[in-house]
Design a protein around this motif. Structure first.
Motif, PDB file in Angstrom:
ATOM      1  N   PHE A  17      23.429  -3.355  42.036  1.00  0.00           N
ATOM      2  CA  PHE A  17      23.355  -4.027  40.741  1.00  0.00           C
ATOM      3  C   PHE A  17      21.921  -4.470  40.414  1.00  0.00           C
ATOM      4  O   PHE A  17      21.490  -4.377  39.259  1.00  0.00           O
ATOM      5  N   ILE A  18      21.186  -4.914  41.424  1.00  0.00           N
ATOM      6  CA  ILE A  18      19.775  -5.283  41.205  1.00  0.00           C
ATOM      7  C   ILE A  18      18.998  -4.070  40.699  1.00  0.00           C
ATOM      8  O   ILE A  18      18.234  -4.157  39.733  1.00  0.00           O
ATOM      9  N   GLY A  19      19.190  -2.926  41.332  1.00  0.00           N
ATOM     10  CA  GLY A  19      18.526  -1.702  40.883  1.00  0.00           C
ATOM     11  C   GLY A  19      18.959  -1.287  39.490  1.00  0.00           C
ATOM     12  O   GLY A  19      18.152  -0.817  38.682  1.00  0.00           O
ATOM     13  N   TYR A  20      20.227  -1.467  39.185  1.00  0.00           N
ATOM     14  CA  TYR A  20      20.770  -1.131  37.866  1.00  0.00           C
ATOM     15  C   TYR A  20      20.096  -1.982  36.786  1.00  0.00           C
ATOM     16  O   TYR A  20      19.647  -1.466  35.758  1.00  0.00           O
ATOM     17  N   VAL A  21      19.997  -3.278  37.029  1.00  0.00           N
ATOM     18  CA  VAL A  21      19.351  -4.186  36.075  1.00  0.00           C
ATOM     19  C   VAL A  21      17.867  -3.854  35.950  1.00  0.00           C
ATOM     20  O   VAL A  21      17.317  -3.835  34.840  1.00  0.00           O
ATOM     21  N   LEU A  22      17.205  -3.573  37.066  1.00  0.00           N
ATOM     22  CA  LEU A  22      15.793  -3.184  37.011  1.00  0.00           C
ATOM     23  C   LEU A  22      15.599  -1.932  36.151  1.00  0.00           C
ATOM     24  O   LEU A  22      14.608  -1.802  35.434  1.00  0.00           O
ATOM     25  N   GLY A  23      16.545  -1.009  36.213  1.00  0.00           N
ATOM     26  CA  GLY A  23      16.477   0.190  35.379  1.00  0.00           C
ATOM     27  C   GLY A  23      16.447  -0.151  33.905  1.00  0.00           C
ATOM     28  O   GLY A  23      15.685   0.438  33.131  1.00  0.00           O
ATOM     29  N   PHE A  24      17.270  -1.115  33.498  1.00  0.00           N
ATOM     30  CA  PHE A  24      17.272  -1.538  32.095  1.00  0.00           C
ATOM     31  C   PHE A  24      15.980  -2.255  31.727  1.00  0.00           C
ATOM     32  O   PHE A  24      15.467  -2.095  30.619  1.00  0.00           O
ATOM     33  N   VAL A  25      15.442  -3.030  32.657  1.00  0.00           N
ATOM     34  CA  VAL A  25      14.170  -3.723  32.396  1.00  0.00           C
ATOM     35  C   VAL A  25      13.059  -2.693  32.197  1.00  0.00           C
ATOM     36  O   VAL A  25      12.289  -2.773  31.233  1.00  0.00           O
ATOM     37  N   PHE A  26      12.980  -1.721  33.095  1.00  0.00           N
ATOM     38  CA  PHE A  26      11.926  -0.710  32.989  1.00  0.00           C
ATOM     39  C   PHE A  26      12.128   0.227  31.799  1.00  0.00           C
ATOM     40  O   PHE A  26      11.171   0.841  31.331  1.00  0.00           O
ATOM     41  N   TYR A  27      13.347   0.337  31.293  1.00  0.00           N
ATOM     42  CA  TYR A  27      13.619   1.197  30.147  1.00  0.00           C
ATOM     43  C   TYR A  27      12.748   0.809  28.950  1.00  0.00           C
ATOM     44  O   TYR A  27      12.360   1.655  28.151  1.00  0.00           O
ATOM     45  N   ILE A  83      11.896   6.165  35.179  1.00  0.00           N
ATOM     46  CA  ILE A  83      12.414   4.855  35.575  1.00  0.00           C
ATOM     47  C   ILE A  83      12.660   4.776  37.079  1.00  0.00           C
ATOM     48  O   ILE A  83      12.308   3.800  37.726  1.00  0.00           O
ATOM     49  N   GLY A  84      13.270   5.793  37.641  1.00  0.00           N
ATOM     50  CA  GLY A  84      13.580   5.792  39.069  1.00  0.00           C
ATOM     51  C   GLY A  84      12.360   5.622  39.955  1.00  0.00           C
ATOM     52  O   GLY A  84      12.428   4.964  41.003  1.00  0.00           O
ATOM     53  N   GLY A 110      13.163  -1.547  44.860  1.00  0.00           N
ATOM     54  CA  GLY A 110      14.455  -1.474  45.538  1.00  0.00           C
ATOM     55  C   GLY A 110      14.317  -1.370  47.043  1.00  0.00           C
ATOM     56  O   GLY A 110      15.060  -2.012  47.792  1.00  0.00           O
ATOM     57  N   ILE A 111      13.350  -0.587  47.498  1.00  0.00           N
ATOM     58  CA  ILE A 111      13.114  -0.461  48.940  1.00  0.00           C
ATOM     59  C   ILE A 111      12.658  -1.797  49.513  1.00  0.00           C
ATOM     60  O   ILE A 111      13.154  -2.236  50.562  1.00  0.00           O
ATOM     61  N   ALA A 112      11.742  -2.457  48.839  1.00  0.00           N
ATOM     62  CA  ALA A 112      11.246  -3.753  49.323  1.00  0.00           C
ATOM     63  C   ALA A 112      12.366  -4.786  49.383  1.00  0.00           C
ATOM     64  O   ALA A 112      12.502  -5.507  50.383  1.00  0.00           O
ATOM     65  N   ILE A 113      13.171  -4.866  48.346  1.00  0.00           N
ATOM     66  CA  ILE A 113      14.273  -5.827  48.318  1.00  0.00           C
ATOM     67  C   ILE A 113      15.296  -5.497  49.405  1.00  0.00           C
ATOM     68  O   ILE A 113      15.784  -6.393  50.110  1.00  0.00           O
ATOM     69  N   THR A 114      15.607  -4.225  49.562  1.00  0.00           N
ATOM     70  CA  THR A 114      16.572  -3.807  50.579  1.00  0.00           C
ATOM     71  C   THR A 114      16.069  -4.124  51.982  1.00  0.00           C
ATOM     72  O   THR A 114      16.825  -4.630  52.824  1.00  0.00           O
ATOM     73  N   ASP A 129      14.028  11.849  42.324  1.00  0.00           N
ATOM     74  CA  ASP A 129      14.006  10.417  42.590  1.00  0.00           C
ATOM     75  C   ASP A 129      15.390   9.898  42.983  1.00  0.00           C
ATOM     76  O   ASP A 129      15.513   9.043  43.868  1.00  0.00           O
ATOM     77  N   VAL A 130      16.433  10.420  42.382  1.00  0.00           N
ATOM     78  CA  VAL A 130      17.791   9.974  42.701  1.00  0.00           C
ATOM     79  C   VAL A 130      18.186  10.431  44.105  1.00  0.00           C
ATOM     80  O   VAL A 130      18.777   9.656  44.873  1.00  0.00           O
ATOM     81  N   TYR A 131      17.839  11.651  44.455  1.00  0.00           N
ATOM     82  CA  TYR A 131      18.170  12.140  45.799  1.00  0.00           C
ATOM     83  C   TYR A 131      17.391  11.364  46.871  1.00  0.00           C
ATOM     84  O   TYR A 131      17.926  11.052  47.943  1.00  0.00           O
TER      85      TYR A 131
END
Length: 119
Positions: free
Chosen positions: A18-28, A36-37, A44-48, A97-99
């Protein structure tokens, strides 16, 4: 084991997705949709890594594997439901990027567990 699955696999898996999902909307609002990815992934890597290091205690490599598989399944299913089906990206969704994101989602818990075992 039930607590581990609910909190660490399901809870953190959905939360991090969900954090990554929200970040996607922010970067949009700031970057082209096709890129975006590449902007979300480093954050996302840093947070994870922060969550894995500070909040998740893996007792074995089996736990790390369970987290990696669980988080990957959550990411794939949620991406499909909430990005592919809901948002219908114009240029498609599944690119390099998704893979890489799915690969990191699987490998980061295993990597952190391996580093912790060596300390």
């Amino acid at each position: 084991m039930q607590k581990f699955l609910m909190r660490d696999v399901l809870g953190w898996g959905v939360g991090l997705w969900f954090i990554g999902y929200v970040l996607g909307f922010v970067f949009y609002a700031f970057v082209p949709p096709a890129e975006i990815g590449w902007y979300v992934m480093p954050l996302g890597i840093a947070i994870t890594l922060y969550v894995l290091w500070n909040y998740i205690r893996m007792q074995s490599m089996r736990d790390a594997l369970a987290i990696g598989i669980g988080w990957s399944v959550i990411a794939i299913v949620c991406d499909y439901l909430f990005i592919v089906l809901l948002l219908h990206p114009a240029d498609g969704y599944y690119k390099l990027d998704v893979y890489l994101y799915y690969t990191f989602t699987f490998l980061l818990p295993i990597g952190v567990a391996a580093v912790r075992r060596s300390l």
